[in-house]
Write an enzyme that holds these catalytic residues in place. Structure first.
Site, mmCIF file in Angstrom:
data_model
loop_
_atom_site.group_PDB
_atom_site.id
_atom_site.type_symbol
_atom_site.label_atom_id
_atom_site.label_comp_id
_atom_site.label_asym_id
_atom_site.label_seq_id
_atom_site.Cartn_x
_atom_site.Cartn_y
_atom_site.Cartn_z
ATOM 1 N N THR B 17 0.814 -1.220 0.000
ATOM 2 C CA THR B 17 0.000 0.000 0.000
ATOM 3 C C THR B 17 0.850 1.275 0.000
ATOM 4 O O THR B 17 0.311 2.373 -0.064
ATOM 5 C CB THR B 17 -0.951 0.027 1.219
ATOM 6 O OG1 THR B 17 -0.176 -0.117 2.405
ATOM 7 C CG2 THR B 17 -1.978 -1.089 1.141
ATOM 8 N N GLY B 18 2.170 1.135 0.066
ATOM 9 C CA GLY B 18 3.029 2.320 -0.010
ATOM 10 C C GLY B 18 3.092 2.849 -1.439
ATOM 11 O O GLY B 18 2.629 2.189 -2.380
ATOM 12 N N ARG B 19 3.671 4.023 -1.647
ATOM 13 C CA ARG B 19 3.711 4.637 -2.969
ATOM 14 C C ARG B 19 4.406 3.730 -3.984
ATOM 15 O O ARG B 19 3.859 3.406 -5.038
ATOM 16 C CB ARG B 19 4.440 5.985 -2.882
ATOM 17 C CG ARG B 19 4.356 6.801 -4.148
ATOM 18 C CD ARG B 19 5.389 7.918 -4.141
ATOM 19 N NE ARG B 19 6.747 7.366 -4.115
ATOM 20 C CZ ARG B 19 7.850 8.111 -4.084
ATOM 21 N NH1 ARG B 19 7.763 9.410 -4.030
ATOM 22 N NH2 ARG B 19 9.039 7.545 -4.090
ATOM 23 N N LYS B 43 -3.839 -3.119 7.197
ATOM 24 C CA LYS B 43 -4.642 -2.875 5.994
ATOM 25 C C LYS B 43 -5.291 -4.150 5.467
ATOM 26 O O LYS B 43 -5.780 -4.182 4.340
ATOM 27 C CB LYS B 43 -3.758 -2.259 4.888
ATOM 28 C CG LYS B 43 -3.118 -0.916 5.241
ATOM 29 C CD LYS B 43 -4.039 0.257 4.886
ATOM 30 C CE LYS B 43 -3.483 1.587 5.341
ATOM 31 N NZ LYS B 43 -2.322 2.035 4.552
ATOM 32 N N THR B 97 14.402 -2.639 -0.708
ATOM 33 C CA THR B 97 14.635 -1.506 0.191
ATOM 34 C C THR B 97 16.112 -1.144 0.280
ATOM 35 O O THR B 97 16.961 -2.020 0.424
ATOM 36 C CB THR B 97 14.121 -1.873 1.603
ATOM 37 O OG1 THR B 97 12.806 -2.379 1.481
ATOM 38 C CG2 THR B 97 14.152 -0.663 2.517
ATOM 39 N N GLU B 98 16.397 0.172 0.184
ATOM 40 C CA GLU B 98 17.779 0.609 0.381
ATOM 41 C C GLU B 98 17.897 1.287 1.729
ATOM 42 O O GLU B 98 16.902 1.559 2.387
ATOM 43 C CB GLU B 98 18.242 1.525 -0.756
ATOM 44 C CG GLU B 98 17.428 2.775 -0.937
ATOM 45 C CD GLU B 98 17.998 3.684 -2.032
ATOM 46 O OE1 GLU B 98 19.173 3.544 -2.409
ATOM 47 O OE2 GLU B 98 17.246 4.546 -2.499
ATOM 48 N N TYR B 160 20.112 -2.363 -16.543
ATOM 49 C CA TYR B 160 19.243 -1.884 -17.623
ATOM 50 C C TYR B 160 20.099 -1.550 -18.843
ATOM 51 O O TYR B 160 19.761 -1.869 -19.982
ATOM 52 C CB TYR B 160 18.456 -0.623 -17.235
ATOM 53 C CG TYR B 160 17.822 -0.617 -15.867
ATOM 54 C CD1 TYR B 160 17.554 -1.796 -15.184
ATOM 55 C CD2 TYR B 160 17.463 0.591 -15.262
ATOM 56 C CE1 TYR B 160 16.976 -1.772 -13.927
ATOM 57 C CE2 TYR B 160 16.879 0.619 -14.011
ATOM 58 C CZ TYR B 160 16.642 -0.563 -13.333
ATOM 59 O OH TYR B 160 16.080 -0.521 -12.095
ATOM 60 N N GLU B 210 31.561 -4.401 -9.438
ATOM 61 C CA GLU B 210 32.025 -3.043 -9.140
ATOM 62 C C GLU B 210 33.008 -3.098 -7.987
ATOM 63 O O GLU B 210 33.222 -4.154 -7.385
ATOM 64 C CB GLU B 210 30.847 -2.110 -8.841
ATOM 65 C CG GLU B 210 30.080 -2.448 -7.572
ATOM 66 C CD GLU B 210 28.804 -1.609 -7.400
ATOM 67 O OE1 GLU B 210 28.200 -1.203 -8.415
ATOM 68 O OE2 GLU B 210 28.404 -1.386 -6.261
ATOM 69 N N HIS B 251 26.706 3.394 -3.740
ATOM 70 C CA HIS B 251 26.358 2.141 -3.064
ATOM 71 C C HIS B 251 27.144 2.052 -1.766
ATOM 72 O O HIS B 251 28.342 2.326 -1.745
ATOM 73 C CB HIS B 251 26.740 0.931 -3.927
ATOM 74 C CG HIS B 251 25.764 0.653 -5.029
ATOM 75 N ND1 HIS B 251 26.129 -0.037 -6.159
ATOM 76 C CD2 HIS B 251 24.460 0.965 -5.180
ATOM 77 C CE1 HIS B 251 25.074 -0.150 -6.953
ATOM 78 N NE2 HIS B 251 24.052 0.462 -6.379
#
Lengths: 376, 296
Positions: B17-19, B43, B97-98, B160, B210, B251
């Site tokens: 339900t979060g954005r 909820k 989640t970050e 991507y 990386e 990061h």
């Protein structure tokens, strides 16, 4: 968030560790007054770099007058690019033995690891290179914490003084307690001293607090102010941008850490020098783009800017709107090249048509074009 | 064929339900992913994007037989969400989640040791996608195309970039996995390499590493240890080759510290074993073409 030695010692003291009673000063007069009370003192520069002693940032003074003179030299001194604004003044120690004790996050074991060494007082990274077997490592199970037997075994393996194992063990246990209590990524005592009088003393403190955990440590927020090494870092944190100053003249803005890192690599490979790393993150709104442009332009060295956007949750048209808004709000006198790809790419490009922003098709082309535009 | 996600995926969205959770639930459904449930404490009984919402993961699993969970829960509660999913019997957990505190992740990873059948991807990752079949993440679906190349990366946006490059050159992907940019993550390069190595739908692997840590070196050693006859070709790119030591490059895990985690050792670890490393992203397409031409 890196803490200064005196801040780290405050935390260790609160955790019950034997920390010398010291005081912080910002002027030679204050240092002299503290020395008057404490007698023979050590004056230590408070900066976020190792090797302070070698750089002349740590001095022993026998009299208040000597303390005043030495403090006058240390305060304002430049150590590896950082100016000394504060010193910690403590009673001088008669050091008999110096150990190393630290706890650090280890990515491979996915745990925190206790490290002990009888080669204290020198840079532990040097020991790790020259004498790796002199460092004893114990991975700590977070479900159970650091057990007493594990501390005893580690101290035995590191050849710590057996007659002081009770006191030294208490310090190590307390260090882990502080690490967990304050969400530290690193908690280190180097040197951990046994004095000629036989006292165990936490003679230095190096602490790095996890920024991501500050939401549950409101009491540590006052430390934030002194954790920034320069004005740019402070501004970036306040504005919610991930900015790293790199010292070149080509500003770089992009979405996503990997993409920005790669942009820096391409700029460097083509003979340019990046001024900064700036990640606007995922899903950036126009207002954040304006802040980013402002941030990069506040660096007077910047002669040109590369925007590299590969839209996933970030929308190219939203970024373009932010860029147009930035051009309206401020006088952008340097050339800006823009690579837009991914979500809403066509809409973003259409918005920028006829503006001062030069479109490019790839990051390689961006790096070449910006060099041409700034006249190389 | 593919790894981890596909037509058998029955997805649960934690933090639906979060954005971000709500928006990407819609995006993933549109791509064709089977989403059976959402969870937001308090909820339960409502609906989001046509998906039933539950108060707890256990309730959701009992009602819908969800087998995979994607987590959009904000950082302070994210590690708890990971543990809740494992305890409820979810076998694949993807945490996007970050900014999760490291101590929280150390505890969560320890908790997962008691659930050997559960795999965690992330946190701080874009998720994973089996092109044309299931998208469990926030990546732009349009740049991916079905095929036989597996992609593993610590960076979302570079995934991507590379998928787009390969797709434009006619090289489709079996599954693309973002393992995340944090210092403490659930699945490493080696964990995912093992799965690709066993997957019949994957012919070769593109690995995007990386600076920071030694996960790339571990990956090179693992590949080097496989018998040449069955080893699948791996081509690599390492980002952050110009990064200065001691600076955290966005990061949390991308930092060269104490002489460790630098790019030279990572590049050398692959090249010393005869595994090609691209000097730029466009060059990856050439390396892939060379490999596929030789094996054809």
């Amino acid at each position: 968030m890196k803490l200064h030695e005196y801040q780290g010692k405050d935390l260790f003291r609160a955790a019950g560790l034997p920390v010398p009673k010291g005081e912080v000063a910002t002027t030679p007069d204050e240092v002299a007054a503290i020395a008057q009370r404490l007698g023979k003192v050590v004056i230590k520069a408070q900066v976020h770099v190792g090797g302070r002693g070698k750089a002349g940032g740590v001095k022993v003074a026998s009299t208040p007058e000597e303390a005043r003179v030495l403090a006058g030299r240390i305060l304002g001194m430049d150590i590896k690019g950082l100016t000394v604004h504060k010193v910690l003044v403590e009673p001088a120690l008669n050091i008999a033995t110096e150990y190393y004790a630290g706890i650090v996050n280890d990515r491979t074991s996915k745990r925190f690891v206790l490290m002990l060494s009888s080669m204290g007082g020198v840079d532990i990274e040097d020991v790790a290179h020259s004498n790796p077997e002199a460092i004893i490592r114990v991975a700590i199970d977070p479900a159970f914490g650091l057990q007493d037997f594990a501390i005893r075994q580690a101290m035995k393996d590191a050849q710590f003084d057996r007659t002081k194992s009770r006191e030294l063990g208490a310090v190590i246990k307390g260090l882990y307690g502080a690490l967990v209590r304050y969400d530290c990524l690193l908690a280190e005592v180097n040197p951990l001293v046994v004095s000629a009088e036989g006292d165990v003393v936490v003679a230095d403190a190096k602490v790095d607090i996890d920024d991501n955990a500050l939401f549950r440590h409101k009491d540590l927020l006052p430390y934030r102010e002194e954790s920034f090494d320069n004005e740019m870092d402070r501004q970036a944190t306040e504005q919610g941008l991930t900015y790293v100053h790199l010292g070149g003249d080509i500003g770089v803005i992009g979405n996503g850490a990997g993409l920005v890192m790669n942009t820096l690599d391409v700029v460097t490979a083509s003979g340019g020098k990046p001024a900064n790393f700036l990640d606007i993150g995922g899903g950036a709104q126009a207002a954040l783009v304006v802040k980013a442009v402002n941030m990069v332009l506040s660096d007077p060295e910047v002669k040109g800017i590369i925007f590299n956007i590969f839209g996933g949750i970030t929308r190219c048209d939203e970024v373009a709107r932010g860029m147009l808004q930035a051009a309206q709000e401020m006088d952008i006198r340097v050339p800006v090249v823009v690579r837009l790809a991914g979500t809403q790419e066509a809409a973003g490009r259409a918005l920028l048509e006829g503006s001062q922003y030069a479109p490019v098709a790839s990051v390689q082309e961006a790096a070449r074009t910006i060099q041409e535009l700034i006249g190389r | 064929m593919s790894i981890l996600v596909g037509p058998e995926t029955r997805l649960l969205v934690q933090g639906i339900t979060g954005r971000d959770g709500a928006f990407h639930t819609g995006q993933m459904k549109e791509y064709g992913t089977t989403i059976v449930a959402g969870v937001t404490p308090g909820k339960g009984g409502t609906e989001m994007e046509g998906v039933p919402v539950f108060d707890t993961v256990r309730e959701a699993v009992e009602a819908t037989r969800a087998n995979t969970s994607i987590i959009f829960v904000p950082a302070p509660g994210a590690a708890d969400a990971i543990m809740e999913a494992a305890a409820a019997g979810i076998s694949l957990i993807i945490c996007l989640t970050e900014l999760i505190p490291v101590h929280d992740m150390v505890r969560a990873v320890r908790f997962l040791q008691d659930y050997p059948g559960t795999r965690l991807i992330g946190p701080n990752c874009p998720g994973l996608i089996t092109p044309g079949s299931a998208k469990v993440g926030i990546m732009p679906g349009a740049v991916f195309s079905p095929g036989t190349i597996g992609i593993i990366s610590r960076s979302g946006t570079l995934t991507y970039e590379v998928a787009d490059l390969l797709s434009r050159n006619g090289f489709g992907q079996s599954t693309c996995v973002g393992i995340g940019g944090d210092p403490v993550i659930g699945s490493t390069f080696v964990d995912i390499l093992r799965l690709f190595q066993e997957d019949r739908g994957t012919d070769m692997i593109v690995l995007i590493g990386e600076i920071g840590g030694s996960d790339e070196e571990d990956a090179a050693a693992y590949i080097g240890s496989l018998p040449a006859a069955t080893r699948k070709p791996v081509v690599t790119f390492i980002s952050g080759r110009s990064a200065p030591p001691g600076k955290r490059m966005g990061h949390a895990g991308a930092i060269i510290s104490g002489g460790l985690g630098g790019p030279e050792a990572k590049v050398a670890a692959f090249r010393d074993r005869g595994l090609p490393v691209a000097d730029s992203i466009p060059q990856l397409a050439d390396l892939v073409r060379t490999v596929l031409t030789v094996s054809a």
